[in-house]
Design an enzyme around this catalytic site. Structure first.
Site, PDB file in Angstrom:
ATOM      1  N   SER A   1      15.638  26.378  -8.485  1.00  0.00           N
ATOM      2  CA  SER A   1      15.255  25.381  -9.596  1.00  0.00           C
ATOM      3  C   SER A   1      15.324  26.515 -10.605  1.00  0.00           C
ATOM      4  O   SER A   1      15.657  27.943 -10.670  1.00  0.00           O
ATOM      5  CB  SER A   1      13.512  25.317  -8.909  1.00  0.00           C
ATOM      6  OG  SER A   1      12.228  25.880  -9.352  1.00  0.00           O
ATOM      7  N   LYS A   2      14.647  26.261 -12.111  1.00  0.00           N
ATOM      8  CA  LYS A   2      14.857  26.669 -12.957  1.00  0.00           C
ATOM      9  C   LYS A   2      14.039  28.360 -13.178  1.00  0.00           C
ATOM     10  O   LYS A   2      14.599  28.993 -13.270  1.00  0.00           O
ATOM     11  CB  LYS A   2      13.982  26.255 -13.946  1.00  0.00           C
ATOM     12  CG  LYS A   2      14.962  24.987 -14.406  1.00  0.00           C
ATOM     13  CD  LYS A   2      14.244  24.255 -16.015  1.00  0.00           C
ATOM     14  CE  LYS A   2      15.174  23.068 -15.936  1.00  0.00           C
ATOM     15  NZ  LYS A   2      14.714  22.697 -17.096  1.00  0.00           N
ATOM     16  N   ARG A   3      13.383  28.516 -11.963  1.00  0.00           N
ATOM     17  CA  ARG A   3      12.496  29.966 -11.614  1.00  0.00           C
ATOM     18  C   ARG A   3      12.841  31.138 -11.036  1.00  0.00           C
ATOM     19  O   ARG A   3      12.652  31.999 -11.269  1.00  0.00           O
ATOM     20  CB  ARG A   3      10.750  29.649 -10.797  1.00  0.00           C
ATOM     21  CG  ARG A   3      11.242  29.584  -9.343  1.00  0.00           C
ATOM     22  CD  ARG A   3       9.868  29.275  -8.748  1.00  0.00           C
ATOM     23  NE  ARG A   3      10.014  28.943  -6.930  1.00  0.00           N
ATOM     24  CZ  ARG A   3      10.657  27.678  -6.739  1.00  0.00           C
ATOM     25  NH1 ARG A   3      10.267  26.723  -7.604  1.00  0.00           N
ATOM     26  NH2 ARG A   3      10.033  27.614  -5.344  1.00  0.00           N
ATOM     27  N   HIS A   4      14.216  30.456 -11.007  1.00  0.00           N
ATOM     28  CA  HIS A   4      15.428  31.554  -9.892  1.00  0.00           C
ATOM     29  C   HIS A   4      16.264  31.396 -11.101  1.00  0.00           C
ATOM     30  O   HIS A   4      16.933  32.279 -11.223  1.00  0.00           O
ATOM     31  CB  HIS A   4      15.864  30.525  -9.011  1.00  0.00           C
ATOM     32  CG  HIS A   4      15.024  30.353  -7.205  1.00  0.00           C
ATOM     33  ND1 HIS A   4      14.284  29.073  -7.233  1.00  0.00           N
ATOM     34  CD2 HIS A   4      14.147  31.394  -7.038  1.00  0.00           C
ATOM     35  CE1 HIS A   4      13.771  28.692  -6.515  1.00  0.00           C
ATOM     36  NE2 HIS A   4      13.491  30.214  -5.841  1.00  0.00           N
ATOM     37  N   GLY A   5      15.994  31.031 -11.711  1.00  0.00           N
ATOM     38  CA  GLY A   5      17.098  30.761 -12.822  1.00  0.00           C
ATOM     39  C   GLY A   5      17.632  30.010 -13.617  1.00  0.00           C
ATOM     40  O   GLY A   5      17.667  28.950 -13.615  1.00  0.00           O
TER      41      GLY A   5
END
Length: 487
Positions: free
Chosen positions: A252-256
């Protein structure tokens, strides 16, 4: 449905978001399989979610596929232009008793009017094992129709027995029919659900292999039932593992960045990205990692797809990119560097003409130190422009000797006196000056590098001097003199 002579696969994104890494990997596997088998890849846009679909997202998906270098053979087809086909299929199932009208309020049959994701995400509708409308008598249904109640159409799932299907990755699968709800086919709005539209399209488009994410395994029993009810043989299913972040949770976006366009903007090479994606959940059976696209096509098979989820490793992706920057034939790399320099406003047309050999040589000596395409326009800027800054840390480290202004001025004079501009002549001039002045050659080498390219890290100094040329090197040494002073 007559069997296709060659495999036919499809990539079916929903335009509710840009092309993300998981979708790109699904598209790649479909494309590799089609190319390996001499088959056809179809692009289908699953755009029946009118509230969430955005036309610009379709453009973004197409642009992402083009950047990845995954040309489709047919399409794009749009489900929004095929609605009558889905309605006709639902009515035919109704007529043969395989489906029934549902008069429940939409909130009671979540999935009928609720948002249902397309092929890039599993359906999330609430589960209703057995709808009471299924057992209405003809008279009761007629009365509800007389009252003008809106209706959806639900599939009458078998209440006993087992639904089986074979998965090319996960093997034989079976589900008790009692666990399959009476799922909605057609919403009360007249729009199809994912389950209906995807099966109708796959039958109509003669899809032979469905290659998609493992999150769709739960949808497959329902779709297998629909194939049977529509008197069509099911395709071969192949559910590929998910892609997880380094923390083993869904990417997800929290991983980049998860959008393919973000990696294009960052300066990754499409082929490097393809190579990296291909090995997220698939293996050749060997330890080889650097596999050019033709190698991937030659070796790809569904038997090589793993059941284990892939882990997205940003550092590994950058390693792949650096490998391609270093190993691609120079003529294949030059167009990408040209495009990067154009974006940075550094490009000069003569590098495509009379000075192409110089451009190719310059890129060749720079690429061992690059990881992303923008490196050619950032830390390598001084090779393509006289407008560059001196890195503060490099100045602090290598311009602190009080003798340097005098030494660099003398070096400029010594280089100006050279009749031949070559590696040995430049090397000799610098070392002779260092010896005459009683300083270490390294002091002068490091200070000169910062003066002529603005940085402490660059290709070997004398190679750099040859690429820049005599006039530019001397001019840059003299330009640096006012800035070379101890603090």
């Amino acid at each position: 449905m007559a069997p296709a002579s060659k495999p036919r696969v499809r990539f079916a994104p929903s335009p509710t978001g840009y092309l993300h890494v998981g979708g790109a990997r699904t598209a790649l596997f479909n494309w590799l399989f089609a190319r390996h088998e001499g088959g056809t890849m179809i692009l289908r846009i699953e755009d029946t979610d009118v509230e969430r679909n955005k036309p610009e997202l379709v453009d973004g998906i197409l642009a992402g596929l083009r950047w990845l270098g995954l040309p489709w053979d047919e399409g794009p087809y749009f489900q929004s232009q095929r609605l009558e086909m889905y309605r006709a299929a639902a009515e035919s199932l109704l007529a043969k008793g395989a489906a029934f009208p549902c008069y429940c309020k939409a909130v009671q049959y979540a999935g009928a009017d609720a948002i249902v994701e397309g092929e890039e995400g599993a359906e999330k509708a609430a589960r209703i094992p057995s709808c009471p409308c299924r057992d209405l008598t003809p008279a009761e249904r007629a009365e509800k129709d007389r009252q003008g109640l809106t209706r959806a159409i639900r599939f009458a799932s078998p209440r006993s027995g087992v639904t089986r299907f074979e998965d090319a990755v996960f093997g034989p699968r079976e589900v008790q029919n009692s666990e399959i709800e009476d799922f909605v086919l057609l919403r009360s709005s007249g729009l199809p659900t994912y389950q209906l539209s995807v099966v109708v399209d796959d039958i109509d488009m003669r899809i032979t292999h469905i290659i998609r994410g493992a999150d769709h395994l739960s949808n497959t029993p329902k779709q297998a039932l629909l194939y049977e009810a529509l008197d069509a043989p099911p395709p071969i299913f192949a559910h590929v593992p998910l892609i997880l972040g380094p923390d083993r949770t869904r990417l997800s976006k929290r991983h980049g960045a998860t959008s393919v366009s973000s990696y294009a903007d960052e300066g990754f090479l499409p082929e490097a990205f393809r190579n990296f994606l291909a090995l997220l959940g698939w293996s050749t059976g060997s330890d080889e990692e650097f596999l050019r696209t033709m190698d991937l096509i030659d070796r790809f098979s569904l038997s090589g797809v793993s059941r284990t989820n892939g882990i997205f490793d940003r550092d590994k992706l950058e390693w792949f990119n650096s490998q391609y920057l270093q190993k691609l034939p120079i003529d294949e790399l030059l167009p990408y560097v040209k495009a990067e320099l154009q974006r940075a406003g550094l490009w000069r047309e003569e590098w495509d003409g009379a000075e192409r050999e110089w451009f190719a040589h310059t890129v060749d000596i720079l690429r061992p130190r690059t990881r992303l395409l923008p490196d050619f326009a950032t830390w390598s800027r001084a090779f393509f422009s006289d407008d560059f800054d001196y890195d503060p840390e490099a100045r602090k480290k290598f311009w602190k000797d009080p003798k340097l202004p005098d030494l660099l001025g003398k070096l400029a004079d010594a280089l100006d006196a050279l009749s031949d501009w070559n590696h040995d002549a430049c090397d000799h001039a610098l070392r002779a000056l260092a010896e005459a002045e009683g300083v270490k050659a390294g002091l002068l080498i490091n200070a000169t590098r910062v003066a002529i390219v603005g940085r402490a890290v660059a290709p070997p100094l004398f190679e750099t001097m040859l690429v820049l040329g005599k006039l530019r090197v001397i001019a840059r040494l003299r330009r640096a003199l006012p800035f070379v002073s101890p603090e």
